[in-house]
Design a protein around this motif. Structure first.
Motif, PDB file in Angstrom:
ATOM      1  N   ILE A   1      -7.726  -8.573   1.773  1.00  0.00           N
ATOM      2  CA  ILE A   1      -7.359  -7.482   0.865  1.00  0.00           C
ATOM      3  C   ILE A   1      -6.711  -6.368   1.694  1.00  0.00           C
ATOM      4  O   ILE A   1      -7.277  -5.913   2.694  1.00  0.00           O
ATOM      5  CB  ILE A   1      -8.584  -6.922   0.106  1.00  0.00           C
ATOM      6  N   LEU A   2      -5.497  -5.995   1.288  1.00  0.00           N
ATOM      7  CA  LEU A   2      -4.781  -4.904   1.970  1.00  0.00           C
ATOM      8  C   LEU A   2      -4.998  -3.609   1.197  1.00  0.00           C
ATOM      9  O   LEU A   2      -4.851  -3.585  -0.031  1.00  0.00           O
ATOM     10  CB  LEU A   2      -3.279  -5.200   2.010  1.00  0.00           C
ATOM     11  N   ILE A   3      -5.336  -2.524   1.910  1.00  0.00           N
ATOM     12  CA  ILE A   3      -5.398  -1.179   1.290  1.00  0.00           C
ATOM     13  C   ILE A   3      -4.449  -0.272   2.068  1.00  0.00           C
ATOM     14  O   ILE A   3      -4.865   0.517   2.917  1.00  0.00           O
ATOM     15  CB  ILE A   3      -6.813  -0.553   1.334  1.00  0.00           C
ATOM     16  N   PRO A   4      -3.156  -0.389   1.792  1.00  0.00           N
ATOM     17  CA  PRO A   4      -2.204   0.386   2.597  1.00  0.00           C
ATOM     18  C   PRO A   4      -1.950   1.755   1.985  1.00  0.00           C
ATOM     19  O   PRO A   4      -1.501   1.864   0.848  1.00  0.00           O
ATOM     20  CB  PRO A   4      -0.929  -0.471   2.567  1.00  0.00           C
ATOM     21  N   ASN A   5      -2.237   2.818   2.734  1.00  0.00           N
ATOM     22  CA  ASN A   5      -1.892   4.189   2.317  1.00  0.00           C
ATOM     23  C   ASN A   5      -2.454   4.541   0.950  1.00  0.00           C
ATOM     24  O   ASN A   5      -1.753   5.091   0.096  1.00  0.00           O
ATOM     25  CB  ASN A   5      -0.362   4.365   2.298  1.00  0.00           C
ATOM     26  N   PHE A   6      -3.700   4.226   0.744  1.00  0.00           N
ATOM     27  CA  PHE A   6      -4.317   4.444  -0.566  1.00  0.00           C
ATOM     28  C   PHE A   6      -5.535   5.355  -0.475  1.00  0.00           C
ATOM     29  O   PHE A   6      -5.645   6.326  -1.227  1.00  0.00           O
ATOM     30  CB  PHE A   6      -4.705   3.082  -1.159  1.00  0.00           C
ATOM     31  N   LEU A   7      -6.417   5.072   0.472  1.00  0.00           N
ATOM     32  CA  LEU A   7      -7.680   5.815   0.544  1.00  0.00           C
ATOM     33  C   LEU A   7      -7.469   7.311   0.736  1.00  0.00           C
ATOM     34  O   LEU A   7      -8.259   8.124   0.260  1.00  0.00           O
ATOM     35  CB  LEU A   7      -8.574   5.257   1.670  1.00  0.00           C
ATOM     36  N   HIS A   8      -6.390   7.691   1.424  1.00  0.00           N
ATOM     37  CA  HIS A   8      -6.200   9.125   1.716  1.00  0.00           C
ATOM     38  C   HIS A   8      -6.016   9.985   0.461  1.00  0.00           C
ATOM     39  O   HIS A   8      -6.085  11.204   0.539  1.00  0.00           O
ATOM     40  CB  HIS A   8      -5.068   9.367   2.724  1.00  0.00           C
ATOM     41  N   HIS A   9      -5.766   9.365  -0.682  1.00  0.00           N
ATOM     42  CA  HIS A   9      -5.624  10.153  -1.908  1.00  0.00           C
ATOM     43  C   HIS A   9      -6.949  10.621  -2.496  1.00  0.00           C
ATOM     44  O   HIS A   9      -6.955  11.422  -3.436  1.00  0.00           O
ATOM     45  CB  HIS A   9      -4.890   9.344  -2.982  1.00  0.00           C
TER      46      HIS A   9
END
Lengths: 338, 338
Positions: free
Chosen positions: A239-247
């Motif tokens: 599972i890729l979480i690219p540039n998402f958690l920072h929101h």
């Protein structure tokens, strides 16, 4: 020995105050495609102006500014592209990145910084939060179209770090796929991978276009809807979480990682791409400046240090975490397993 | 010997694209008076936030950004001012310059850069020209109040270059006086000078306040109205034109200089303060970037090279011209006599 104190000047104050003028000059040059016109051989202000459909006086002043800023060189009355400018800002280059201004300097992104004082007072943005969470918003469509070129080097570096047998059949989930570039690049490296891109439906049209363009459309599947509400289904190997958690704030991130845990196969791994500042939070510059972007653009987002990210994953069922540099790109990859 | 080409990176593109974020962060810090609060001894984000009436989270992110940008230092969780920041951005300092953001980053000034693409196409601004030529506009009042501190070093350097007997009775005209600082500084150096400040009436209230503040109010006279229409009267020994000619095109400048010629006494001199780029028009940076500001803000303004300024004065009756550096300030002084 006499010691001379360095001269105390207001230079940094002045440069920073007028820095917005440089962003504007760059955006105008890209809007009018000045760099491509110069790359095509127009070298005087008169020639460039004619090719760009602009006034010679305007182009002369703009081109002089771009020379001061380091994008052009000037010899007599002739302007030329620097090597970096030819590589990244001439539309005919395969590495063209100019479209990024359409997102980074969009009215919506700038609006967040117009209201930065309010965001600092309030501890988070009260203006653009809604737009960034609205499934009908065009904002992420613009992001997906504009920012894809900037993502290639990072996405390729991620693909190199998946660490599985290249012939394996893998089921891959790309969270908030957007342009789809992360999932697509991993998918290209794993020819037996089935790629699932999750995002709002409007944005997924861009991911599908890119899947077509890069020849993985037959293995590309989409899951439309809000990432917090969608049913991703089970059995993903990666599972890729690219540039998402920072929101999002920490509790929201942890809740989301627990949701992903339920969709991950036995032995599966989560690959997170993030701007990760050092523990001092003031280095290195690109990652250490990123929290300000989130302060301006979201109610509770941030760029997290590795110890913060590690704790989020540990709290959500992932005991094993490692961090990988994606040199020369500023972002990092966090690889998490149970 | 092997030659290594320097790595071609998009760093300059990225830095320039996001430069507007740094201007916004600086403006927010000044709006919330963060630097003064730190100067007063508040050092953690919690302390600064409490003193500034802001959220700790917002202040933490802002202060980290200001550290990356070079305005603060950070040790553990404590922030401190750099020497330059203490000198120029702590309100308690006599050299405080922070108010300049109120003009440079005002909605009106930024508006010009929002429409820079149109200005380049058109060869001049179509948006802010009217505001800058409207006698009732608050824009120049804001300029006069905000920018005065930035003008002191230049105005003092000008006063040192007037080159007359200090005891002489002189009649001095300050064109577009605004804050009045140029005329006032020359007036302080020439105790027998009568100072005439010309500007729109609204703006002259600021000049009069400053004349009072610097103890020259009894020798300070005002001439209200449009500089192109006003009757300045005859017999001036010195006429100052500080930061005025760059708003206009060459024919307008020449017409205006001829008007001043009629008001100048026998043996009198005109002192012009300007951003003067070198003949290549791309150096030195502050003066070479100034034409862009005029492109964004005026229909036909520019920063003129010395050869252009010299020709304007020669065409308008001033055969003798010399240029003087006002080091360390970026501007130059042009001294013109018949």
């Amino acid at each position: 020995m006499t010691q001379h104190a360095p001269e105390v000047t207001p230079d940094l104050f002045w440069e920073t105050m007028v820095a917005f003028q440089r962003s504007a000059a760059l955006k105008t040059a890209i809007d009018l495609d000045i760099f491509t016109k110069i790359g095509e051989g127009n070298s005087t202000a008169a020639e460039i102006a004619k090719a760009a459909g602009a006034a010679e006086r305007g182009v002369r002043i703009l081109s002089d500014s771009l020379t001061v800023m380091g994008f052009l060189t000037k010899t007599g009355n002739s302007y030329a592209l620097t090597e970096a400018c030819a590589a990244f800002l001439d539309k005919r280059s395969q590495m063209y990145l100019g479209s990024a201004v359409n997102f980074i300097l969009s009215p919506q992104q700038k609006r967040g910084f117009e209201d930065l004082t309010d965001a600092v007072k309030n501890g988070g943005s009260r203006v653009t939060g809604e737009a960034s969470m609205d499934p009908e918003s065009e904002m992420w469509v613009e992001f997906a179209r504009s920012m894809a070129p900037l993502m290639f080097p990072t996405a390729q570096a991620v693909a190199e770090n998946v660490g599985l047998d290249p012939d394996r059949e893998i089921k891959l989930l790309d969270i908030a796929a957007g342009h789809g570039i992360y999932g697509i690049m991993v998918g290209k490296r794993y020819p037996n991978a089935q790629i699932y891109g999750a995002d709002w439906n409007k944005v997924l049209t861009v991911a599908k276009e890119n899947a077509e363009k890069f020849g993985v459309a037959d293995r590309y599947h989409t899951i439309g809807g809000d990432a917090f509400e969608s049913d991703f289904g089970p059995g993903y190997d990666v599972i890729l979480i690219p540039n998402f958690l920072h929101h999002f704030d920490v509790p929201t991130c942890e809740k989301f990682i627990r949701k992903l845990d339920a969709s991950l196969a036995e032995g599966g791994k989560i690959l997170t791409v993030e701007f990760v500042p050092n523990e001092d939070r003031v280095s290195p510059p690109p990652s250490a400046m990123f929290p300000l972007v989130m302060l301006a653009a979201t109610p509770g987002g941030d760029a997290y240090t590795y110890s913060e990210l590690k704790k989020m994953f540990e709290n959500s069922g992932f005991a094993n975490n490692e961090i990988v540099e994606l040199h020369p790109m500023p972002q990092h990859l966090i690889i998490s397993t149970r």
